[in-house]
Write a protein that holds these residues in place. Structure first.
Motif, PDB file in Angstrom:
ATOM      1  N   MET A  39      -3.280  -6.883   1.469  1.00 51.35           N
ATOM      2  CA  MET A  39      -1.959  -7.606   1.045  1.00 51.35           C
ATOM      3  C   MET A  39      -0.941  -7.466   1.834  1.00 51.35           C
ATOM      4  O   MET A  39       0.076  -8.342   2.255  1.00 51.35           O
ATOM      5  CB  MET A  39      -1.708  -7.368  -0.375  1.00 51.35           C
TER       6      MET A  39
ATOM      7  N   GLU B  69      -1.842  -7.635  -6.620  1.00 54.38           N
ATOM      8  CA  GLU B  69      -0.940  -8.893  -6.406  1.00 54.38           C
ATOM      9  C   GLU B  69       0.752  -8.741  -7.094  1.00 54.38           C
ATOM     10  O   GLU B  69       1.655  -9.548  -6.803  1.00 54.38           O
ATOM     11  CB  GLU B  69      -1.419 -10.198  -7.230  1.00 54.38           C
TER      12      GLU B  69
ATOM     13  N   ARG C 112       2.834  -8.024  -4.271  1.00 56.16           N
ATOM     14  CA  ARG C 112       2.925  -8.890  -3.313  1.00 56.16           C
ATOM     15  C   ARG C 112       4.491  -9.507  -3.072  1.00 56.16           C
ATOM     16  O   ARG C 112       4.949  -9.565  -1.697  1.00 56.16           O
ATOM     17  CB  ARG C 112       2.064 -10.180  -3.206  1.00 56.16           C
TER      18      ARG C 112
END
Length: 371
Positions: free
Chosen positions: A327, A80, A83
């Motif tokens: 992702m 993350e 991202r």
């Protein structure tokens, strides 16, 4: 099980039923050590499966140790962190593309390439060199053993240089996480580190790019599905899972050597047999997925989700980079569907030419208009 002819000319049984493929992929009797003389091969000449240090070619206990050390490196939480940068790159590529562009060269290839290069601290001016190397490794063409060997050595040498540079000037990149990864004090050796960086550069752009390309092609073939995604952003994650099921993994899988008699729901594989478990076939098994030839971005939405797809494999060799690939796919299709809700193909999609000399298959060009 029906015999299938490999690019090498060897014939092996292909496993396509969902339950059978899961058993083969999960079984300890399913080995990736295919280096014994005389065994069937995917391609002729020197290939990735000849390297015993590559993670995809290892069996327990070496493979288990490698995975334990790396298990915290590719968690959703770690991924993350990148991202926002992946989203920014996707939007930047759309800004540059203009009203008419090629999804392949202008969007799908550069997006994962830039993401993995930034994650690893690789200068983008080296990217075309990387592409030349990886295309040779993933190609079924008859590149000479000498050329493949020289390319592999050069690639590994640069991976070693990257790791050495990070040891001198540590940062917070993916390479730093790999250097620091450990399991109760056990760490990756220098050889294992360089192989991991090699694998990430190779798989981290070519395979993800092919899924973006194939996913865009599938959505363009089903404009009502693309319009639904553009109108309902909450369908992004299930849409990506359906793209992965329908289009993944972009090839026919990897060979396995069965080391002892293996009982499947559909029969028994004798010890000593080399087989090809085909995740793409399993993902279209009607006993596992309702109407599997129907492309439906809502298939994985809601509480009654179907069986998990096998685009990232199953069992011990389940793809380490699955969270990263998910992702990047999510940010790719988020950018396309929100920025270009009227996206459509410029040409008749039935005329699109596909690659025909690689282990991963995708359209060569995909010309589109943004509105």
């Amino acid at each position: 099980m029906e015999p299938a002819t490999m690019p090498s000319g060897d014939q092996v049984p292909m496993i396509v039923r969902y339950d059978d493929v899961r058993v083969v992929l999960a079984s300890p009797a399913s080995s990736r050590n295919l280096r014994a003389p005389g065994l069937p091969r995917m391609i002729s000449g020197t290939a990735l499966e000849d390297d015993p240090a590559a993670l995809i070619n290892q069996d327990p206990p070496e493979h288990s140790r490698y995975r334990r050390i790396l298990q915290g490196t590719f968690t959703p939480r770690q991924i993350e962190r990148w991202r926002p940068r992946a989203a920014a790159i996707a939007n930047e590529l759309i800004d540059r593309a203009g009203a008419e562009f090629d999804v392949v060269s202008d969007f799908a290839l550069p997006l994962p390439a830039r993401v993995i290069c930034e994650m690893l601290g690789v200068p983008m001016d080296r990217f075309e060199q990387f592409r030349g190397w990886t295309e040779m490794f993933l190609s079924t063409s008859q590149a000479s053993a000498e050329a493949r060997g020289e390319g592999f050595a050069a690639f590994m040498a640069y991976a070693g240089e990257l790791i050495a540079a990070h040891r001198v000037r540590p940062g917070n990149d993916l390479i730093d996480l790999l250097i620091d990864a450990r399991d109760e004090g056990d760490r990756l050796s220098e050889d294992e580190l360089t192989h991991m960086v090699f694998t990430l550069i190779m798989a981290g752009h070519e395979t993800t790019a092919s899924m973006i390309i194939r996913g865009a092609f599938r959505l363009l073939r089903h404009p009502e599905q693309y319009a639904k995604l553009a109108a309902h952003p909450e369908l992004l994650e299930p849409a990506v899972e359906e793209i992965l099921r329908y289009e993944g993994p972009g090839g026919n899988g990897l060979l396995r050597l069965i080391t002892e008699d293996l009982i499947l729901p559909d029969g028994t594989i004798p010890a000593g047999t080399v087989v090809l478990p085909n995740p793409a076939g399993a993902n279209h098994d009607r006993s596992a997925f309702d109407d599997p030839l129907r492309f439906d971005i809502q298939r994985f939405a809601g509480s009654a989700a179907p069986n998990p797809h096998l685009a990232f494999g199953h069992g011990p060799h389940y793809c380490l980079g699955a969270n990263l690939a998910r992702m990047e796919l999510q940010e790719a299709f988020r950018a396309l569907s929100t920025r270009l809700p009227g996206l459509h193909a410029q040409d008749d999609l039935s005329t699109v030419r596909w690659t025909d000399d690689g282990l991963i298959y995708r359209p060569l060009r995909l010309l589109v208009k943004g509105s």
